[in-house]
Design a protein around this motif. Structure first.
Motif, PDB file in Angstrom:
ATOM      1  N   CYS A   1       1.208  -1.091  -0.146  1.00  0.00           N
ATOM      2  CA  CYS A   1      -0.215  -0.149   0.048  1.00  0.00           C
ATOM      3  C   CYS A   1       1.323   1.395  -0.416  1.00  0.00           C
ATOM      4  CB  CYS A   1      -0.785   0.164   1.430  1.00  0.00           C
ATOM      5  SG  CYS A   1      -2.209   1.203   1.251  1.00  0.00           S
ATOM      6  N   ILE A   2       1.879   0.950   0.793  1.00  0.00           N
ATOM      7  CA  ILE A   2       2.764   2.325   0.854  1.00  0.00           C
ATOM      8  C   ILE A   2       3.816   2.744  -0.020  1.00  0.00           C
ATOM      9  CG2 ILE A   2       4.971   3.081   2.518  1.00  0.00           C
ATOM     10  CD1 ILE A   2       3.877   1.614   5.098  1.00  0.00           C
ATOM     11  N   THR A   3       4.199   1.842  -0.974  1.00  0.00           N
ATOM     12  CA  THR A   3       5.053   1.695  -1.987  1.00  0.00           C
ATOM     13  C   THR A   3       3.937   1.567  -3.198  1.00  0.00           C
ATOM     14  OG1 THR A   3       5.989   0.122  -1.426  1.00  0.00           O
ATOM     15  CG2 THR A   3       5.862   0.165  -4.039  1.00  0.00           C
ATOM     16  N   ILE A   4       2.546   1.473  -3.114  1.00  0.00           N
ATOM     17  CA  ILE A   4       1.914   1.929  -4.633  1.00  0.00           C
ATOM     18  C   ILE A   4       1.987   3.686  -3.750  1.00  0.00           C
ATOM     19  CG2 ILE A   4      -0.492   2.327  -5.705  1.00  0.00           C
ATOM     20  CD1 ILE A   4       0.088  -1.150  -4.722  1.00  0.00           C
ATOM     21  N   ALA A   5       1.279   4.170  -2.905  1.00  0.00           N
ATOM     22  CA  ALA A   5       1.087   5.273  -3.133  1.00  0.00           C
ATOM     23  C   ALA A   5       2.376   5.885  -3.117  1.00  0.00           C
ATOM     24  CB  ALA A   5       1.005   6.213  -1.529  1.00  0.00           C
ATOM     25  N   ILE A   6       3.688   5.912  -2.742  1.00  0.00           N
ATOM     26  CA  ILE A   6       5.021   6.554  -2.843  1.00  0.00           C
ATOM     27  C   ILE A   6       5.304   6.756  -4.487  1.00  0.00           C
ATOM     28  CG2 ILE A   6       8.114   5.998  -2.637  1.00  0.00           C
ATOM     29  CD1 ILE A   6       7.089   5.109   0.118  1.00  0.00           C
ATOM     30  N   ASN A   7       5.180   4.699  -5.076  1.00  0.00           N
ATOM     31  CA  ASN A   7       5.700   5.491  -6.592  1.00  0.00           C
ATOM     32  C   ASN A   7       4.282   6.333  -7.549  1.00  0.00           C
ATOM     33  OD1 ASN A   7       7.993   3.527  -5.692  1.00  0.00           O
ATOM     34  ND2 ASN A   7       6.103   1.788  -6.734  1.00  0.00           N
ATOM     35  N   LEU A  37       8.673  14.830  -0.343  1.00  0.00           N
ATOM     36  CA  LEU A  37       8.386  13.615   0.972  1.00  0.00           C
ATOM     37  C   LEU A  37       8.173  12.540  -0.201  1.00  0.00           C
ATOM     38  CD1 LEU A  37       7.589  12.895   3.598  1.00  0.00           C
ATOM     39  CD2 LEU A  37       4.793  12.459   2.807  1.00  0.00           C
ATOM     40  N   PRO A  38       7.755  12.172  -1.096  1.00  0.00           N
ATOM     41  CA  PRO A  38       7.835  10.641  -1.837  1.00  0.00           C
ATOM     42  C   PRO A  38       9.341  10.239  -2.195  1.00  0.00           C
ATOM     43  CG  PRO A  38       6.603  11.874  -3.065  1.00  0.00           C
ATOM     44  CD  PRO A  38       7.161  12.957  -1.846  1.00  0.00           C
ATOM     45  N   PHE A  39      10.228  11.737  -2.185  1.00  0.00           N
ATOM     46  CA  PHE A  39      11.559  10.928  -3.013  1.00  0.00           C
ATOM     47  C   PHE A  39      12.022  10.520  -1.011  1.00  0.00           C
ATOM     48  CE2 PHE A  39      10.068  13.528  -5.980  1.00  0.00           C
ATOM     49  CZ  PHE A  39      10.108  12.880  -7.208  1.00  0.00           C
ATOM     50  N   ILE A  88       3.346  13.766   5.854  1.00  0.00           N
ATOM     51  CA  ILE A  88       3.270  12.933   6.194  1.00  0.00           C
ATOM     52  C   ILE A  88       1.722  12.784   6.623  1.00  0.00           C
ATOM     53  CG2 ILE A  88       3.453  10.728   7.493  1.00  0.00           C
ATOM     54  CD1 ILE A  88       6.240  11.851   7.486  1.00  0.00           C
ATOM     55  N   ALA A  89       1.601  13.597   7.228  1.00  0.00           N
ATOM     56  CA  ALA A  89       0.172  13.554   7.123  1.00  0.00           C
ATOM     57  C   ALA A  89      -1.142  14.131   6.220  1.00  0.00           C
ATOM     58  CB  ALA A  89      -0.744  14.495   8.515  1.00  0.00           C
ATOM     59  N   GLU A  90      -0.777  14.609   5.399  1.00  0.00           N
ATOM     60  CA  GLU A  90      -1.342  15.405   3.618  1.00  0.00           C
ATOM     61  C   GLU A  90      -1.123  14.075   2.720  1.00  0.00           C
ATOM     62  OE1 GLU A  90      -3.176  17.810   3.179  1.00  0.00           O
ATOM     63  OE2 GLU A  90      -3.622  18.905   5.329  1.00  0.00           O
ATOM     64  N   PHE A  91      -0.271  13.167   2.745  1.00  0.00           N
ATOM     65  CA  PHE A  91       0.174  12.255   2.080  1.00  0.00           C
ATOM     66  C   PHE A  91      -0.376  10.543   2.547  1.00  0.00           C
ATOM     67  CE2 PHE A  91       2.664   7.629   1.410  1.00  0.00           C
ATOM     68  CZ  PHE A  91       3.407   8.393  -0.473  1.00  0.00           C
ATOM     69  N   LYS A 118      -3.484  10.881   3.839  1.00  0.00           N
ATOM     70  CA  LYS A 118      -4.371  11.678   3.945  1.00  0.00           C
ATOM     71  C   LYS A 118      -5.122  11.303   2.400  1.00  0.00           C
ATOM     72  CE  LYS A 118      -8.359  14.744   4.718  1.00  0.00           C
ATOM     73  NZ  LYS A 118      -8.558  16.744   5.299  1.00  0.00           N
ATOM     74  N   ARG A 119      -4.158  11.507   1.633  1.00  0.00           N
ATOM     75  CA  ARG A 119      -4.813  11.994   0.389  1.00  0.00           C
ATOM     76  C   ARG A 119      -4.755  10.195  -0.451  1.00  0.00           C
ATOM     77  NH1 ARG A 119      -1.101  14.565  -1.112  1.00  0.00           N
ATOM     78  NH2 ARG A 119       0.870  13.346  -1.852  1.00  0.00           N
ATOM     79  N   HIS A 120      -3.641   9.554   0.295  1.00  0.00           N
ATOM     80  CA  HIS A 120      -4.045   8.665  -0.517  1.00  0.00           C
ATOM     81  C   HIS A 120      -4.498   6.968   0.818  1.00  0.00           C
ATOM     82  CE1 HIS A 120      -0.912   8.607  -3.455  1.00  0.00           C
ATOM     83  NE2 HIS A 120      -0.323   9.817  -2.645  1.00  0.00           N
ATOM     84  N   ASN A 121      -5.000   7.669   1.732  1.00  0.00           N
ATOM     85  CA  ASN A 121      -5.698   7.360   2.671  1.00  0.00           C
ATOM     86  C   ASN A 121      -5.397   5.458   3.095  1.00  0.00           C
ATOM     87  OD1 ASN A 121      -8.252   6.738   4.005  1.00  0.00           O
ATOM     88  ND2 ASN A 121      -8.958   5.270   2.641  1.00  0.00           N
ATOM     89  N   ILE A 122      -4.220   5.949   3.900  1.00  0.00           N
ATOM     90  CA  ILE A 122      -3.276   5.285   4.583  1.00  0.00           C
ATOM     91  C   ILE A 122      -2.875   5.029   5.635  1.00  0.00           C
ATOM     92  CG2 ILE A 122      -0.498   4.138   4.546  1.00  0.00           C
ATOM     93  CD1 ILE A 122      -0.060   5.091   1.551  1.00  0.00           C
ATOM     94  N   PHE A 123      -4.259   4.236   6.548  1.00  0.00           N
ATOM     95  CA  PHE A 123      -3.739   4.206   7.397  1.00  0.00           C
ATOM     96  C   PHE A 123      -4.045   3.267   8.653  1.00  0.00           C
ATOM     97  CE2 PHE A 123      -6.129   8.516   6.846  1.00  0.00           C
ATOM     98  CZ  PHE A 123      -5.275   9.605   7.216  1.00  0.00           C
ATOM     99  N   ASP A 124      -3.643   2.862   9.534  1.00  0.00           N
ATOM    100  CA  ASP A 124      -4.065   1.760  10.188  1.00  0.00           C
ATOM    101  C   ASP A 124      -5.491   1.198  10.130  1.00  0.00           C
ATOM    102  OD1 ASP A 124      -4.813  -0.866  11.536  1.00  0.00           O
ATOM    103  OD2 ASP A 124      -2.221  -0.134  13.061  1.00  0.00           O
TER     104      ASP A 124
END
Length: 605
Positions: free
Chosen positions: A161-167, A267-269, A386-389, A391-397
């Protein structure tokens, strides 16, 4: 644990009533109370504790330490000299971490238990407990963030999930590094003498704004709202986009142009670099634009050099690459890191033209909302990004909605992946940037990788055993075995031997020597007249010296019968490896010392 005829309260009172001045005054464990000596040690601590809450903490800590030791050693009698060592508090820290992960205790209470056990261990040192002189202090548990978010490696699902968002974001922001291409769109707004040709009405389109950008604004974007009003051209541009109800930043981004590089774009870099290198966050903060080395002069391998901050805030002096702390990279890592560096440098190029000399070479520079140029570390700006990232990608526990991205979790995840892939401990040491194997092993134990690591080591030992057995079988089948007539030089684990079948008389006099058999007394190689040491042997010798010193530092090996062998070998190594005493050049020794990082040795004692 308890006496059959005493309550817990009575047992504590009885142990406290005993006079204790040294370790020998502590009671011994018995089969019905295997932890009695440990309990007596805690009772000694109770004597120095006045408040009821602190006394309760001591007794509670004993229960947790007792459970931990029982889990580790079963029901055997616990004698303090055999269980206490320099890693005792580290191991208890790992146990508490498991308790937190299983929701048995809270982070705050874990800190109380750890602090109390620290005081008890200091008491054991005061009582002169045999073989226990010091212990390492682990970090405290975070008060405001769950330990799962701080230490636990990401699961495969979380990583994906995190990798997809970063890429996704890397791909998105990398497009802004491409040169702007002239489109030729729009109608001429001004003539050659800057007289207006079009009326200011609703017929003006965004293509007309594009004409202004390409023909009158020199393809340079407006970076803030103030610039929209500082010239006639810019005011005309602003009027068009206002009539078309679009924000200037959104318009420029649709044209492939960033008006401002913020922490959001970097941030993604930043996260990708954490992900692919496993470096400490602080080390990545400190990176500068020239810290990526495609080919290290000593090894030919890519690496990152970084500069640790001193306590007075000054950086280590930039002498050359050999004076820096190095983070070795594999070729694939090197390619990814190179792409990150190149993209970030291009994205921030306009900022480097405007910023101060002190910030110009920083890799992570960005612009605040007020137009101020800043650089990492800036925890507030990083946390916001990180908070915006997230929220934008819906990455939460998914279990409780808490934040999932923690910069501290990337390094444990990196190590976990290496262990799962079967990477050797030595390679992990190099990829983590540790100075020695001891630091790596401590990291694996403290972060609960010990079980995985031991499993991998066991697999390798089995593999070595099978290979060795196979090699012996093949050796027996040879029709031309080595004989004493084979006097050609042969390589040994340390150097080269002129004649392995004809060792000096000092070796022949040893009880272990068998005439006619090849010499295997490798711990005497360095002092043997048959030895041949060439430049290619130097990395092995540097590695041997390194591992001897680690063993001396972390054990009492010099107090054993092997101590004299180690001292002798270190003295001989000094004559070979010290530039002032060696027959090898300083350049040869320097290169060999850096190559030794890739050499695994067995200390011959």
């Amino acid at each position: 644990m308890k006496s059959a005829h005493l309550t817990s309260k009575e047992q504590w009172a009885q142990l406290q009533s005993l006079s204790v001045s040294t370790f020998t005054d502590l009671v011994a464990p018995i089969p019905s109370e295997p932890h009695k000596q440990l309990m007596h040690l805690f009772a000694c601590q109770l004597k120095t504790t006045i408040s009821q809450s602190h006394r309760a903490d001591v007794k509670s800590t004993f229960k947790y330490v007792s459970k931990f030791i029982k889990k580790k050693l079963g029901d055997q009698l616990i004698y303090l000299p055999s269980v206490l060592n320099e890693f005792s508090l580290d191991e208890f820290h790992s146990y508490l971490k498991h308790c937190i992960l299983e929701d048995q205790i809270h982070n705050r209470y874990a800190n109380i238990l750890q602090s109390t056990y620290k005081n008890v261990l200091n008491k054991a040192i005061d009582l002169k407990t045999p073989n226990f002189f010091r212990f390492y202090l682990p970090s405290s548990f975070c008060y405001y963030t769950r330990v799962t978010e701080r230490y636990k490696p990401y699961s495969d699902k979380e990583k994906k999930c995190i990798t997809i968002a970063i890429n996704h974001d890397i791909k998105k922001y990398s497009k802004f590094t491409e040169p702007y291409k002239i489109t030729g769109l729009g109608r001429p707004f001004f003539d050659s003498e800057n007289r207006r040709l079009l009326k200011n009405d609703n017929s003006l389109t965004l293509d007309d704004a594009r004409w202004l950008f390409e023909n009158r604004m020199n393809c340079k974007p407006v970076r803030n709202s103030t610039e929209l009003q500082n010239s006639r051209i810019n005011r005309a541009f602003y009027q068009i986009i206002k009539n078309n109800k679009i924000f200037y930043k959104d318009l420029f981004e649709s044209w492939g142009i960033l008006t401002r590089v913020t922490m959001e774009q970097l941030l993604p870099f930043f996260l990708k670099l954490l992900q692919v290198t496993g470096m400490n966050v602080e080390s990545i903060y400190a990176l500068e634009i020239d810290d990526l080395v495609d080919r290290h002069p000593a090894t030919g391998k890519p690496c990152l050099r970084y500069w640790k901050e001193r306590s007075d805030g000054q950086k280590l002096y930039h002498l050359d690459i050999f004076k820096a702390d190095l983070q070795w990279l594999t070729t694939s890592q090197g390619n990814e890191v190179k792409a990150i560096f190149e993209t970030v440098i291009k994205l921030t190029s306009y900022l480097r033209e405007r910023t101060s000399t002190s910030q110009k070479n920083k890799l992570w520079i960005f612009e605040s909302a007020g137009g101020e140029i800043k650089h990492l570390p800036n925890r507030y700006m990083l946390a916001r990004a990180i908070a915006e990232f997230s929220k934008r990608h819906n990455i939460f526990d998914k279990s409780d909605g808490s934040k999932l991205i923690e910069t501290t979790r990337f390094r444990p995840t990196f190590v976990s992946d290496l262990l799962v892939e079967g990477v050797s401990i030595r390679e992990i040491q190099l990829l983590m940037g540790h100075k020695n194997m001891y630091t790596t092993m401590r990291y694996l134990d403290i972060h609960d990788f010990g079980q995985i690591a031991r499993g991998k080591i066991k697999e390798k030992l089995i593999e070595i055993h099978i290979n060795a057995h196979s090699a012996i079988s093949k050796e027996k089948a040879l029709s031309y075995p080595l004989t004493p007539s084979s006097s050609q030089p042969l390589s040994t684990p340390l150097a080269t031997c002129r004649n392995i079948f004809d060792p000096p008389d000092t070796v022949k006099a040893l009880p272990s020597y068998i005439p006619g058999k090849p010499c295997s007394t490798y711990n005497m190689c360095l002092s043997c007249p048959n030895v041949i040491i060439t430049e290619t042997d130097l990395p092995k010798l540097f590695a041997m010296k390194r591992d001897y010193l680690i063993k001396i530092q972390n054990s009492r090996i010099l107090d054993t019968p092997f101590g004299s062998v180690i001292k002798s070998n270190l003295a001989l190594l000094n004559t070979i490896l010290n530039p002032e005493l060696s027959n090898f050049s300083e350049h040869e020794l320097d290169n060999a010392e850096h190559l030794s990082l890739y050499v695994e040795t067995t200390e011959f004692i």
